[in-house]
Design an enzyme around this catalytic site. Structure first.
Site, PDB file in Angstrom:
ATOM      1  N   HIS A 268       0.888  -1.185   0.000  1.00  0.00           N
ATOM      2  CA  HIS A 268       0.000   0.000   0.000  1.00  0.00           C
ATOM      3  C   HIS A 268       0.918   1.225   0.000  1.00  0.00           C
ATOM      4  CE1 HIS A 268      -3.467   2.393   0.641  1.00  0.00           C
ATOM      5  NE2 HIS A 268      -3.787   2.080   1.875  1.00  0.00           N
ATOM      6  N   HIS A 307      -2.041  -2.122  -9.826  1.00  0.00           N
ATOM      7  CA  HIS A 307      -3.032  -1.566  -8.901  1.00  0.00           C
ATOM      8  C   HIS A 307      -4.267  -2.449  -8.921  1.00  0.00           C
ATOM      9  CE1 HIS A 307      -5.613   1.362  -6.920  1.00  0.00           C
ATOM     10  NE2 HIS A 307      -4.495   1.918  -6.517  1.00  0.00           N
ATOM     11  N   ASP A 363       2.934   5.621  -6.551  1.00  0.00           N
ATOM     12  CA  ASP A 363       4.173   5.516  -5.774  1.00  0.00           C
ATOM     13  C   ASP A 363       5.426   5.412  -6.629  1.00  0.00           C
ATOM     14  OD1 ASP A 363       3.052   5.600  -3.205  1.00  0.00           O
ATOM     15  OD2 ASP A 363       2.303   3.569  -3.491  1.00  0.00           O
TER      16      ASP A 363
HETATM   17  N1  CMC Z   1       5.160  -6.705 -10.303  1.00  0.00           N
HETATM   18  C1  CMC Z   1       5.076  -7.885 -10.914  1.00  0.00           C
HETATM   19  N2  CMC Z   1       3.942  -8.567 -11.070  1.00  0.00           N
HETATM   20  C2  CMC Z   1       2.829  -8.030 -10.595  1.00  0.00           C
HETATM   21  C3  CMC Z   1       2.833  -6.784  -9.950  1.00  0.00           C
HETATM   22  C4  CMC Z   1       4.056  -6.107  -9.809  1.00  0.00           C
HETATM   23  N3  CMC Z   1       4.130  -4.927  -9.216  1.00  0.00           N
HETATM   24  N4  CMC Z   1       1.581  -6.482  -9.559  1.00  0.00           N
HETATM   25  C5  CMC Z   1       0.826  -7.510  -9.943  1.00  0.00           C
HETATM   26  N5  CMC Z   1       1.568  -8.440 -10.577  1.00  0.00           N
HETATM   27  C6  CMC Z   1       1.103  -9.673 -11.213  1.00  0.00           C
HETATM   28  C7  CMC Z   1       0.822 -10.741 -10.177  1.00  0.00           C
HETATM   29  O1  CMC Z   1       1.960 -11.522  -9.935  1.00  0.00           O
HETATM   30  C8  CMC Z   1      -0.294 -11.502 -10.840  1.00  0.00           C
HETATM   31  O2  CMC Z   1       0.273 -12.325 -11.831  1.00  0.00           O
HETATM   32  P1  CMC Z   1      -0.345 -13.782 -12.104  1.00  0.00           P
HETATM   33  O3  CMC Z   1      -1.721 -13.533 -12.629  1.00  0.00           O
HETATM   34  O4  CMC Z   1       0.590 -14.390 -13.087  1.00  0.00           O
HETATM   35  O5  CMC Z   1      -0.350 -14.489 -10.769  1.00  0.00           O
HETATM   36  C9  CMC Z   1      -1.102 -10.422 -11.550  1.00  0.00           C
HETATM   37  O6  CMC Z   1      -0.156  -9.377 -11.831  1.00  0.00           O
HETATM   38  C10 CMC Z   1      -2.239  -9.853 -10.744  1.00  0.00           C
HETATM   39  O7  CMC Z   1      -1.706  -9.396  -9.508  1.00  0.00           O
HETATM   40  P2  CMC Z   1      -2.475  -9.408  -8.133  1.00  0.00           P
HETATM   41  O8  CMC Z   1      -1.472  -9.553  -7.032  1.00  0.00           O
HETATM   42  O9  CMC Z   1      -3.601 -10.383  -8.170  1.00  0.00           O
HETATM   43  O10 CMC Z   1      -3.093  -7.972  -8.139  1.00  0.00           O
HETATM   44  P3  CMC Z   1      -3.700  -7.254  -6.888  1.00  0.00           P
HETATM   45  O11 CMC Z   1      -4.823  -6.429  -7.393  1.00  0.00           O
HETATM   46  O12 CMC Z   1      -4.004  -8.202  -5.781  1.00  0.00           O
HETATM   47  O13 CMC Z   1      -2.481  -6.358  -6.395  1.00  0.00           O
HETATM   48  C11 CMC Z   1      -1.031  -4.593  -5.948  1.00  0.00           C
HETATM   49  C12 CMC Z   1      -2.394  -4.982  -6.528  1.00  0.00           C
HETATM   50  C13 CMC Z   1      -0.950  -3.054  -5.931  1.00  0.00           C
HETATM   51  C14 CMC Z   1      -0.931  -5.064  -4.495  1.00  0.00           C
HETATM   52  C15 CMC Z   1       0.080  -5.214  -6.818  1.00  0.00           C
HETATM   53  O14 CMC Z   1      -0.013  -4.742  -8.144  1.00  0.00           O
HETATM   54  C16 CMC Z   1       1.480  -4.947  -6.262  1.00  0.00           C
HETATM   55  O15 CMC Z   1       1.956  -5.680  -5.395  1.00  0.00           O
HETATM   56  N6  CMC Z   1       2.162  -3.857  -6.748  1.00  0.00           N
HETATM   57  C17 CMC Z   1       3.447  -3.501  -6.200  1.00  0.00           C
HETATM   58  C18 CMC Z   1       3.253  -2.721  -4.903  1.00  0.00           C
HETATM   59  C19 CMC Z   1       2.750  -1.324  -5.157  1.00  0.00           C
HETATM   60  O16 CMC Z   1       3.272  -0.610  -6.005  1.00  0.00           O
HETATM   61  N7  CMC Z   1       1.744  -0.890  -4.361  1.00  0.00           N
HETATM   62  C20 CMC Z   1       1.205   0.458  -4.429  1.00  0.00           C
HETATM   63  C21 CMC Z   1      -0.210   0.472  -4.893  1.00  0.00           C
HETATM   64  S1  CMC Z   1      -0.754   2.120  -5.353  1.00  0.00           S
HETATM   65  C22 CMC Z   1      -0.684   3.042  -3.909  1.00  0.00           C
HETATM   66  C23 CMC Z   1      -1.727   2.682  -2.943  1.00  0.00           C
HETATM   67  O17 CMC Z   1      -2.905   2.746  -3.238  1.00  0.00           O
HETATM   68  O18 CMC Z   1      -1.333   2.333  -1.827  1.00  0.00           O
END
Ligand code: CMC
Length: 435
Positions: A268, A307, A363
């Site tokens: 987050h 995201h 971010d």
């Molecule tokens: N790098 C590599 N792969 C990713 C990333 C990433 N940053 N984000 C998602 N994926 C992949 C993930 O591995 C999955 O792949 P697969 O379908 O092959 O298993 C797919 O994309 C879907 O990901 P998810 O984890 O199901 O997506 P989510 O909606 O649960 O997660 C997230 C959203 C923000 C937690 C995630 O994108 C992430 O960890 N990003 C990096 C951390 C980050 O930058 N966070 C800040 C978010 S914006 C500020 C805020 O609101 O706080």
């Protein structure tokens, strides 16, 4: 037949149920009537991490994740950032409309009047280790404020609630500045209420021995815009925590502390800190292909990308990228920008990121700007928490006023043991998981 319904056939019993559709959603509780037998509990909806569950009705923030649109109370974030101050936007978020001049003046006075903190709070903060993480300091101290304002437990009292909102919005920047000075061993600067909200924060952070601190207008404007962009983001992890903790009618200080805790995690708000650590680790652009390979192999994440809601370029990231140039004119260019730009270029062309609709989020570039301004990465998430505070409080107020809201209490799918009897210790077999 009413068209705004969903017909559900339970193939276990052959029964058909009509579930109403309103605002593109079906009431989850209506699924409880779907039972296999009379003593059956009824169907629940399983939705870990609430990926497709609307937990409230809200009028505050609208996001269209596919189109990359973000509106506060209907106003596009781009217009607000261009034409309004942070406190105008905070007012809008909290009270629903942009303020008139006199409304803004009363609100500003109300906030700035509350920027002083009790002297004992300073002593409380002095107890932290010199290297304590600033988010942990901020969270604990905001929770500790609850002991100074015991009347705040009366969350049903409208006037008291308004007073606490002004106090929290006013005091969080002071606490945040004290966290910053504490880590550097610098004396705390008392607030200067002749300055605006952002300028006063800069004064509390950066004033040294000069008689009167003069904030740099370009940096002040950049912080103002960054704060507007971080003000609210509908039902994200920390706002949901705010609503959940607040739904037990806990006071707003401990409730805000809970939201700060949720924000601190690297998935987050803590992502801005993680982005900088990642850029430092990558070092030079030559190392990017090897890093991307590890990301694609699932060994790590590209921080600042992806995201839950945006499946397009985060509109906040677009604006932040623009601010970066203005800030670097004053501070000098942050060399990590080259690595970030190259990472973005490669990622936006790569099938892995394209297929998953992973774009830079808020971010990705904010930390680079904050670092150029002289902030340590550990402090970046505090700079997210300050402007998000009025957003959390707006969500809290809306939740308390919503007659449909009760204490948050999700269900679970219990998959553990059924009934079993305790056996004497001498007869117990060693379990697979040794503690
Ligand atoms: N790098 C590599 N792969 C990713 C990333 C990433 N940053 N984000 C998602 N994926 C992949 C993930 O591995 C999955 O792949 P697969 O379908 O092959 O298993 C797919 O994309 C879907 O990901 P998810 O984890 O199901 O997506 P989510 O909606 O649960 O997660 C997230 C959203 C923000 C937690 C995630 O994108 C992430 O960890 N990003 C990096 C951390 C980050 O930058 N966070 C800040 C978010 S914006 C500020 C805020 O609101 O706080």
């Amino acid at each position: 037949m009413n068209k705004n319904t969903l017909s559900v056939t339970d193939n276990r019993t052959g029964k058909i149920y009509e579930i109403p559709i309103e605002h593109g959603a079906v009431p989850a509780i209506d699924f409880r009537q779907i039972k296999e037998s009379e003593d059956d509990f009824g169907l629940m909806c399983y939705d870990p991490s609430y990926s497709n569950t609307a937990a409230c009705r809200s009028n505050i923030t609208y996001i269209d994740g596919d189109k990359g649109i973000l509106l506060y109370r209907g106003y596009p974030i781009e217009q607000l950032a261009e034409e309004c101050t942070f406190l105008e936007c905070a007012y809008l978020t909290l009270y629903g409309e942009l303020p008139t001049e006199s409304q803004l003046s009363t609100f500003t006075h109300g906030v700035l009047r509350h920027t002083m903190i009790h002297e004992n709070v300073k002593k409380f903060m002095e107890g932290f280790n010199y290297d304590a993480h600033p988010m942990s300091m901020l969270m604990s101290t905001v929770a500790a404020l609850s002991t100074y304002y015991p009347e705040s437990v009366d969350v049903r009292h409208e006037e008291l609630r308004t007073e606490q909102v002004l106090r929290i919005v006013g005091q969080v920047p002071t606490l945040a500045a004290y966290c910053y000075r504490h880590r550097r061993g610098l004396p705390y600067n008392y607030p200067d209420d002749e300055l605006g909200y952002v300028e006063n924060l800069m004064h509390m952070l950066w004033k040294r021995t000069e008689h009167k601190y003069k904030p740099h207008p370009v940096l002040a404007k950049a912080l103002e815009v960054l704060f507007i962009l971080h003000l609210d983001h509908e039902q994200n992890c920390s706002s949901t925590t705010m609503r959940t903790a607040g739904s037990s009618l806990a006071d707003p200080y401990v409730t805000t502390a809970a939201a700060i805790a949720a924000l601190s995690g690297p998935l987050h708000g803590g992502a801005n800190e993680a982005v900088l650590r990642m850029l430092d680790e990558i070092g030079s652009v030559n190392n990017i292909p090897a890093f991307i390979k590890e990301v694609k192999e699932g060994k790590r994440r590209l921080m600042g990308f992806g995201h839950r809601v945006y499946k397009n370029y985060d509109p906040r990231a677009k604006m932040i990228k623009r601010i970066a140039d203005e800030v670097f004119e004053v501070t000098g260019r942050n060399p990590r920008l080259d690595t970030a730009l190259e990472l973005e270029r490669i990622a936006l062309q790569d099938e892995y990121f394209v297929a998953r609709k992973l774009y830079p989020n808020v971010d990705f570039y904010s930390g680079i700007i904050y670092q150029a301004m002289g902030f340590n990465p550990a402090y970046f998430t505090v700079l997210f928490a300050i402007p998000r505070t009025p957003g959390w409080l707006a969500q809290w107020e809306e939740m308390l006023m919503d007659k449909e809201q009760k204490i948050a209490r999700p269900r679970q799918l219990y998959l553990g043991y059924g009934h079993r009897d305790v056996v004497p210790m001498s007869e117990r077999a060693e379990s697979a998981v040794a503690v």
